[in-house]
Design a protein around this motif. Sequence first.
Motif, PDB file in Angstrom:
ATOM      1  N   ARG A 134     -32.514 -41.032  63.327  1.00  0.00           N
ATOM      2  CA  ARG A 134     -34.349 -40.461  62.416  1.00  0.00           C
ATOM      3  C   ARG A 134     -34.265 -41.137  61.679  1.00  0.00           C
ATOM      4  O   ARG A 134     -35.316 -41.783  61.022  1.00  0.00           O
ATOM      5  CB  ARG A 134     -34.199 -38.968  62.511  1.00  0.00           C
ATOM      6  N   GLU A 135     -33.113 -41.308  60.535  1.00  0.00           N
ATOM      7  CA  GLU A 135     -33.423 -42.300  58.847  1.00  0.00           C
ATOM      8  C   GLU A 135     -33.546 -43.697  59.554  1.00  0.00           C
ATOM      9  O   GLU A 135     -34.681 -43.787  59.034  1.00  0.00           O
ATOM     10  CB  GLU A 135     -32.579 -41.811  58.696  1.00  0.00           C
ATOM     11  N   TYR A 136     -33.499 -44.426  60.428  1.00  0.00           N
ATOM     12  CA  TYR A 136     -33.390 -45.887  60.099  1.00  0.00           C
ATOM     13  C   TYR A 136     -34.249 -45.974  60.877  1.00  0.00           C
ATOM     14  O   TYR A 136     -34.782 -46.695  61.225  1.00  0.00           O
ATOM     15  CB  TYR A 136     -32.139 -46.345  60.191  1.00  0.00           C
ATOM     16  N   LEU A 137     -34.925 -45.541  62.109  1.00  0.00           N
ATOM     17  CA  LEU A 137     -35.933 -46.160  63.611  1.00  0.00           C
ATOM     18  C   LEU A 137     -37.569 -45.527  62.576  1.00  0.00           C
ATOM     19  O   LEU A 137     -38.054 -46.387  62.072  1.00  0.00           O
ATOM     20  CB  LEU A 137     -35.808 -44.267  64.679  1.00  0.00           C
ATOM     21  N   ALA A 138     -37.188 -44.691  61.432  1.00  0.00           N
ATOM     22  CA  ALA A 138     -38.485 -43.974  60.506  1.00  0.00           C
ATOM     23  C   ALA A 138     -38.657 -45.897  59.735  1.00  0.00           C
ATOM     24  O   ALA A 138     -39.684 -45.520  59.225  1.00  0.00           O
ATOM     25  CB  ALA A 138     -38.403 -43.142  60.007  1.00  0.00           C
ATOM     26  N   ARG A 139     -37.022 -45.723  59.366  1.00  0.00           N
ATOM     27  CA  ARG A 139     -37.466 -47.595  58.374  1.00  0.00           C
ATOM     28  C   ARG A 139     -37.987 -48.259  59.035  1.00  0.00           C
ATOM     29  O   ARG A 139     -38.762 -49.449  58.874  1.00  0.00           O
ATOM     30  CB  ARG A 139     -35.995 -47.305  58.304  1.00  0.00           C
ATOM     31  N   VAL A 140     -37.620 -49.047  60.573  1.00  0.00           N
ATOM     32  CA  VAL A 140     -37.557 -50.090  61.213  1.00  0.00           C
ATOM     33  C   VAL A 140     -38.785 -50.394  62.446  1.00  0.00           C
ATOM     34  O   VAL A 140     -38.865 -50.779  62.960  1.00  0.00           O
ATOM     35  CB  VAL A 140     -36.561 -50.727  62.354  1.00  0.00           C
ATOM     36  N   LEU A 141     -39.351 -48.718  62.864  1.00  0.00           N
ATOM     37  CA  LEU A 141     -39.866 -48.390  63.497  1.00  0.00           C
ATOM     38  C   LEU A 141     -41.605 -47.169  63.313  1.00  0.00           C
ATOM     39  O   LEU A 141     -40.953 -46.146  63.768  1.00  0.00           O
ATOM     40  CB  LEU A 141     -39.616 -48.426  64.742  1.00  0.00           C
TER      41      LEU A 141
END
Length: 365
Positions: A134-141
């Motif tokens: 969840r945390e990294y998806l928000a960064r890259v997408l």
Amino acid sequence: MAADEVNRRGGVLGKELRLLFADDRSDPTYAVRVAQRYVREDQVDFLLGVVSSAVALAVTQVSRYFRVVFVGTDHASARLTLEAFQPYYFRVTNNTMQSMRAGAVYLSRRPWRRFFYIGPDYEYGHRRQWLDFREYLARVLPEGEIVGAVWPKLYEPDYRPFLRAVLEARPEVLVHGFWGGDTIAFVEQALEVGLFERVQVVSFDAGGNYEVFEALQDRVPEGMILSARHHNNFPPTEANRRFVEGFWARARRYPSYTAHGAYVGVHFVARAVEQAGSLDPEDVVRAGEGLRIPTPRDRDGFCSWVRPVDHQIVQEMYIGRTRRSDAFPPARYLLGDWDVIPAEALLPTEEEVLRVRAGAAAPAG
């Protein structure tokens, strides 16, 4: 297999490398008793292994207390190298942060925008895979939308109520966080309800394990997007072929990622002790930090290595799609159409690691 290879070369500092085995039963309390017995009665120099992240979080405290190096060869929760890090712990397989960041990068390059997550309700599936994804998806997408998440218990016998919740939410992509027998049961029940015709199913940590393909055989859905911590058919290097064929020659079956992790863990121990020149745990820790450790899963031109800041092995991630293959029977499907996610893109910076640890150590209030 790894111990025999080390001992044929003369052992470690002239000593034979010996292995003791126990089943931790996926029970943290029992595992702690076993680890304490190994240290106190058998006077082992290392602890190695552990499948469950919850068990590993308990065993790492034994390692810290007795100052015995613990080499994690299977469990994947990033908590062990972040909030719960202690200097006698090393991990020689990908963690959840690496695999879920790789998955987020992969998805960010595709047209999908609606995601649903399903994973087991314990440390590995809920508190780490989910949070890391969840945390990294928000960064890259940032335009991506997570439309739901559900948490079956570990070893859940009936996934149908959870699958209905997935279908009702109508995501484009379902990310699952299961492993082992839970993955097999999930896929079988998802086939029954027609999930794969309506949703793209992906799994970036353990969904592409060989034992899943071995168990499901012809029932593997075509076109699932998966990864694992080792693949028998990739990379197509001499080192990987030698590992897979050597395992087959001994066991008359093909290795799963757990075998690869154990193999690398034993070689890590041997290499770290040789470089340290002693069995003193402080010397071994210093030698292990920054250690380069060739593994069967490394592509030509890349060598895995251990970061000093978190004792986490640094490796590329490989994500592929299921397709028909009879190369490693009894499996009838393997992964192909590979995407390679660079190793350096998958880990937090040193500053991020230290900030997380500082936050975990801060008193509540």
